[in-house]
Enzyme design. Structure first.
Site, PDB file in Angstrom:
ATOM      1  N   TYR A 123      23.387   2.758 -37.425  1.00 56.15           N
ATOM      2  CA  TYR A 123      24.813   2.916 -37.784  1.00 56.15           C
ATOM      3  C   TYR A 123      25.010   2.621 -39.269  1.00 56.15           C
ATOM      4  O   TYR A 123      25.796   3.269 -39.948  1.00 56.15           O
ATOM      5  CB  TYR A 123      25.710   2.015 -36.925  1.00 56.15           C
ATOM      6  CG  TYR A 123      25.547   2.265 -35.438  1.00 56.15           C
ATOM      7  CD1 TYR A 123      25.491   3.570 -34.944  1.00 56.15           C
ATOM      8  CD2 TYR A 123      25.423   1.224 -34.534  1.00 56.15           C
ATOM      9  CE1 TYR A 123      25.308   3.815 -33.597  1.00 56.15           C
ATOM     10  CE2 TYR A 123      25.237   1.459 -33.183  1.00 56.15           C
ATOM     11  CZ  TYR A 123      25.182   2.760 -32.723  1.00 56.15           C
ATOM     12  OH  TYR A 123      24.989   2.988 -31.391  1.00 56.15           O
ATOM     13  N   ASP A 238      17.333   6.068 -25.325  1.00 55.44           N
ATOM     14  CA  ASP A 238      17.034   4.642 -25.106  1.00 55.44           C
ATOM     15  C   ASP A 238      17.993   4.027 -24.090  1.00 55.44           C
ATOM     16  O   ASP A 238      17.585   3.285 -23.204  1.00 55.44           O
ATOM     17  CB  ASP A 238      17.141   3.852 -26.426  1.00 55.44           C
ATOM     18  CG  ASP A 238      16.070   4.254 -27.440  1.00 55.44           C
ATOM     19  OD1 ASP A 238      15.042   4.811 -27.032  1.00 55.44           O
ATOM     20  OD2 ASP A 238      16.289   3.998 -28.653  1.00 55.44           O
TER      21      ASP A 238
END
Lengths: 376, 88
Positions: A123, A238
């Protein structure tokens, strides 16, 4: 019971429960009480990726082309995802490691958390590319009411379990008072807190990312913000694996395949666990409303997003025996599946961005047939 | 078994189709335009979980997702006999 980093008692790890047995001593993986966690570790490690490998530089140009309402959607989602992974990058470690009794589960939790920190780092990678100084975005995460409300619900169950564990490990069972509030600490209470916490984490992995994922992939469908979409695909892959692990833990308990007391607690707390899941669904739907308050984006609106959340909630609740409480039978966003295929995530090594690292690629078995067409 | 060494897949409330050789059960179903939810197509997410009512399957990949005793993951298995399944 005091925690020890190396339990000197000789314990048979195959007889231990997942949680609240003896602390783990030897980190050995040649034998497993629950082999699924060893398999998950291997799978997760084969997914290893680094945010810097994904080129997000073209997203900067795309971002300038977005409408103000689309910018709001894009940035708000990143803020919310940053919050989720900030929590998930540390909490499973702090809450679960002190009470885990199996080496394969201990290492799974560490591996899982480590990957959440990769997500957090990605991010920053995305935001640094869009803004010279992304500070205002990060700073808003702790003051934005919409995000704070979700943060409370996500961290509360972890915090409860962590505090009770700390009291138990330092002072033993009893009733303790802090700031005028009584905290009863006994094994049954601890296990209940663990059960509710695991349900809250399961709901987080199952539901809480999916409105954001849908928005990201909706931009990608319009060939916008594709670098970001590539990263979110890796993250989604994930998260799917993490969800599988919490589903296994909850089912091992409920089906009496681990600690028999946890099977009792699963039955006793079934309604509360279901309420935790459904609250996460409601909050995710409210998130869609918040995102689209200034206007929607092409290909998506609040209604269809809410239906999608209910659709995947049905599936994910059914896996853990919670039934299918929502009235949606077909997938309202079928194109989402294309972004969630594991294969589509991998790229050929000759491409510039390598994102899949396969392990165990050497085939050491040689049969006589391999030499069949071999002549001297 | 059908004539050409392929197995039949009987889908409750939908009909019967033939399993394609060298294709996963999911691919066989998709080739007959039967919608099955999927995500990873690799056995670790569980999105394609389906009830197996009769028959048996073989896995090409070890399924990691949680499945109940009477469930299969079509994305990573092939029919080992004629089978009967129920898609939610």
């Amino acid at each position: 019971m005091k925690y020890t980093t190396f339990n000197q008692q000789n314990v048979n790890q195959l007889d231990e429960p997942m949680f609240f047995g003896n602390p783990v001593n030897v980190a050995r993986y040649d034998q497993q009480k629950h082999s699924i966690f060893e398999k998950l570790i291997e799978k997760q490690i084969s997914f290893f990726w680094r945010p810097e490998e994904v080129d997000v530089s073209r997203d900067q140009v795309d971002f300038q082309k977005l409408t103000e309402s689309e910018k709001h959607i894009f940035i708000s989602n990143l803020k919310y995802q940053t919050l989720l992974d900030s929590v998930q990058g540390r909490s499973p470690n702090i809450a679960f490691l002190p009470i885990i009794s199996l080496p394969e589960l201990e290492t799974w939790v560490e591996t899982w958390s480590f990957f959440e920190t990769i997500h957090s780092r990605s991010y920053t990678h995305i935001l640094r590319n869009l803004f010279t100084d992304p500070s205002s975005i990060f700073e808003d995460i702790v003051v934005n009411d919409e995000i704070k409300r979700r943060a409370t619900d996500i961290s509360k169950y972890y915090d409860d379990l962590i505090y009770a564990t700390q009291l138990w490990q330092t002072q033993g069972e009893g009733v303790y008072t802090n700031d005028g509030e009584a905290y009863p600490v006994n094994m049954r209470e601890l296990k209940k807190k663990l059960y509710l916490c695991m349900n809250s984490v399961n709901a987080l992995e199952a539901i809480r990312f999916y409105v954001s994922f849908a928005c990201t992939f909706a931009f990608a469908e319009r060939e916008l913000m594709e670098g970001n979409s590539k990263i979110i695909r890796l993250i989604a892959r994930d998260e799917n694996l993490h969800l599988t692990s919490t589903q296994h833990i909850l089912n091992l308990w409920a089906k009496g395949k681990d600690d028999p007391e946890m099977a009792e607690i699963a039955e006793e707390c079934a309604d509360e666990a279901k309420a935790i899941f459904m609250k996460a669904v409601e909050q995710e739907k409210q998130w869609a409303e918040y995102l689209f308050q200034h206007g929607s984006m092409i290909g998506l609106n609040k209604e269809i997003l809410c239906q999608y959340v209910e659709y995947i909630a049905n599936q994910r609740m059914a896996v853990i025996g919670m039934g299918q409480p929502y009235d949606v039978t077909s997938n309202p966003l079928p194109w989402m599946n294309n972004y969630l295929i594991s294969d589509n995530v991998q790229v050929a090594p000759q491409e510039s961005e390598i994102s899949s690292y396969l392990v165990g690629q050497i085939d050491s078995s040689v049969s006589e047939d391999d030499f069949a067409d071999f002549e001297l | 078994m059908a004539d050409d060494n392929t197995y039949r897949i009987d889908i409750v409330d939908t009909g019967t189709v033939t399993a394609l050789p060298d294709k996963t059960l999911l691919e066989s179903l998709e080739s007959h335009n039967i919608d099955v939810q999927y995500h990873c197509r690799e056995g670790f997410c569980g999105a394609c979980r389906t009830k197996l009512i009769e028959g048996s399957v073989d896995y090409n990949t070890d399924p990691l997702a949680f499945i109940d005793d009477d469930e299969i993951l079509p994305c990573c298995c092939v029919a080992k006999s004629d089978i009967k399944i129920q898609i939610d």
